[in-house]
Design an enzyme around this catalytic site. Sequence first.
Site, PDB file in Angstrom:
ATOM      1  N   ILE A   1      -3.664  -0.246  -2.979  1.00  0.00           N
ATOM      2  CA  ILE A   1      -4.008  -1.670  -3.113  1.00  0.00           C
ATOM      3  C   ILE A   1      -5.383  -1.844  -2.493  1.00  0.00           C
ATOM      4  O   ILE A   1      -5.548  -1.800  -1.274  1.00  0.00           O
ATOM      5  CB  ILE A   1      -2.992  -2.609  -2.433  1.00  0.00           C
ATOM      6  CG1 ILE A   1      -1.655  -2.579  -3.163  1.00  0.00           C
ATOM      7  CG2 ILE A   1      -3.538  -4.042  -2.418  1.00  0.00           C
ATOM      8  CD1 ILE A   1      -0.615  -3.552  -2.608  1.00  0.00           C
ATOM      9  N   ASP A   2      -6.379  -2.000  -3.343  1.00  0.00           N
ATOM     10  CA  ASP A   2      -7.757  -2.179  -2.895  1.00  0.00           C
ATOM     11  C   ASP A   2      -8.040  -3.674  -2.819  1.00  0.00           C
ATOM     12  O   ASP A   2      -7.860  -4.400  -3.794  1.00  0.00           O
ATOM     13  CB  ASP A   2      -8.704  -1.509  -3.897  1.00  0.00           C
ATOM     14  CG  ASP A   2     -10.147  -1.588  -3.446  1.00  0.00           C
ATOM     15  OD1 ASP A   2     -10.391  -1.544  -2.236  1.00  0.00           O
ATOM     16  OD2 ASP A   2     -11.032  -1.677  -4.316  1.00  0.00           O
TER      17      ASP A   2
ATOM     18  N   ASP B   1     -12.625   4.085  -2.928  1.00  0.00           N
ATOM     19  CA  ASP B   1     -13.144   2.738  -3.156  1.00  0.00           C
ATOM     20  C   ASP B   1     -14.116   2.663  -4.327  1.00  0.00           C
ATOM     21  O   ASP B   1     -14.486   1.563  -4.742  1.00  0.00           O
ATOM     22  CB  ASP B   1     -13.857   2.215  -1.899  1.00  0.00           C
ATOM     23  CG  ASP B   1     -12.893   1.739  -0.829  1.00  0.00           C
ATOM     24  OD1 ASP B   1     -11.808   1.253  -1.190  1.00  0.00           O
ATOM     25  OD2 ASP B   1     -13.221   1.864   0.365  1.00  0.00           O
TER      26      ASP B   1
ATOM     27  N   ASP C   1      -6.493   4.504  -4.417  1.00  0.00           N
ATOM     28  CA  ASP C   1      -6.439   3.346  -3.525  1.00  0.00           C
ATOM     29  C   ASP C   1      -5.277   2.494  -4.004  1.00  0.00           C
ATOM     30  O   ASP C   1      -5.373   1.810  -5.022  1.00  0.00           O
ATOM     31  CB  ASP C   1      -7.742   2.545  -3.567  1.00  0.00           C
ATOM     32  CG  ASP C   1      -7.848   1.574  -2.391  1.00  0.00           C
ATOM     33  OD1 ASP C   1      -6.777   1.163  -1.886  1.00  0.00           O
ATOM     34  OD2 ASP C   1      -8.970   1.229  -1.985  1.00  0.00           O
TER      35      ASP C   1
ATOM     36  N   GLU D   1      -5.488   6.812   0.320  1.00  0.00           N
ATOM     37  CA  GLU D   1      -5.933   6.057   1.495  1.00  0.00           C
ATOM     38  C   GLU D   1      -4.920   6.118   2.641  1.00  0.00           C
ATOM     39  O   GLU D   1      -5.282   6.053   3.804  1.00  0.00           O
ATOM     40  CB  GLU D   1      -6.196   4.596   1.116  1.00  0.00           C
ATOM     41  CG  GLU D   1      -6.757   3.782   2.259  1.00  0.00           C
ATOM     42  CD  GLU D   1      -7.124   2.365   1.873  1.00  0.00           C
ATOM     43  OE1 GLU D   1      -7.878   1.744   2.641  1.00  0.00           O
ATOM     44  OE2 GLU D   1      -6.663   1.892   0.833  1.00  0.00           O
TER      45      GLU D   1
ATOM     46  N   THR E   1      -7.516  -5.802   0.592  1.00  0.00           N
ATOM     47  CA  THR E   1      -6.452  -6.328   1.459  1.00  0.00           C
ATOM     48  C   THR E   1      -6.522  -7.840   1.586  1.00  0.00           C
ATOM     49  O   THR E   1      -5.513  -8.538   1.421  1.00  0.00           O
ATOM     50  CB  THR E   1      -6.556  -5.690   2.863  1.00  0.00           C
ATOM     51  OG1 THR E   1      -6.403  -4.287   2.748  1.00  0.00           O
ATOM     52  CG2 THR E   1      -5.501  -6.243   3.794  1.00  0.00           C
TER      53      THR E   1
ATOM     54  N   ASP F   1       0.820  -1.208   0.000  1.00  0.00           N
ATOM     55  CA  ASP F   1       0.000   0.000   0.000  1.00  0.00           C
ATOM     56  C   ASP F   1       0.857   1.261   0.000  1.00  0.00           C
ATOM     57  O   ASP F   1       0.688   2.150  -0.837  1.00  0.00           O
ATOM     58  CB  ASP F   1      -0.891   0.025   1.252  1.00  0.00           C
ATOM     59  CG  ASP F   1      -2.225  -0.667   1.040  1.00  0.00           C
ATOM     60  OD1 ASP F   1      -2.778  -0.545  -0.060  1.00  0.00           O
ATOM     61  OD2 ASP F   1      -2.699  -1.322   1.970  1.00  0.00           O
TER      62      ASP F   1
END
Length: 354
Positions: A148-149, A293, A146, A72, A151, A49
Amino acid sequence: MSTIRYSRERQIALSAVLKASLLAQKVQEQLVGSGGVEKRDKSPVTVGDYTSQALVSSLLALHFPADRIIGEEDSSDLRQPSQSAIKDQIVRLASEAMSESLPLEEEERAWEGVKAGEPKTEADWLAAIDRGNSEGGASGRHWALDPIDGTKGFLRGGQYAVCLGLIEEGEVVLGVMGCPNLPLDPKNKDGEKGALFVAVKGEGAFQRSFTSSTLTPISMSTLTSLSSASFCESVEAGHSDHSTNARIAQLLGITKDSVRMDSQAKYCSIARGDGDIYLRLPVSETYQEKVWDHASGSLLVAEAGGVVSDMHGKPLDFSLGRTLRGNKGVVAAHKDWHAKVIEAVQQAVGEEKK
């Protein structure tokens, strides 16, 4: 695909998302591995991230220095002494990713100005992460990022996405998403993986591979009846109310099993016809959906022939800051069927309140 107004933004966004997606693949290989990791150990996705946000932020700062970023992440936790090992990994991976060439010449050229300023210090990378601190709003240009959307999908080796959207005067005008684990051809699950999705408002929706600049138009499936539709919903029950979704399916006569996947890959999936309806119904009265998101994914679906709204049929409002506080839940479906889906949602939710 040609556009005059956002052609440069589109190219820079594609370059940024591609590099961040390739980085995410590398982090998965080095820190997660083929067997995944325990859900409680989120350090790999933490590293991914932060590093992804630092990279994308650095490129946007070079080409669009006046633009702000709604990201984020921020570096406050990284500055704690207990996080020194993770911080060292981020600095190493970011520096390595910056020096690695992209497979396509036009995307590699986008990074030349950033690379000319190497080497970056730890302070430089932390500052790049913190460029994502914009509060958003109804005026100006903001990039919703984002890094890394998804997790849980990232940690289990499932679906995740790198998501970047441009919001101008409170409206999403450009969206790019990289899905490293999504098959390029949905009919060949074992074929080439790694898909980039891009949409510019009014220009349609497109898909391409990580290694080719050829854009292929995509569109949502046209259905003769909603009973033949399939839902695409979150894997995690904490992200959407699965029981209400099941009742909605019953009301619409849908009998197919839901396709469940993590991240905004769901938007990509229905935009190209893998699924038909995306439901994300609130599991908490107080939860507010985050701008990053939904910005890029909602535009992709809209440009692919769909309508994206909240559970009451209201358009998503990206002008209110870092969250969609004016909306509750998210419903996406083909424009021909969206109103019917909203009717079923309202009926199912109404039954639960009785």
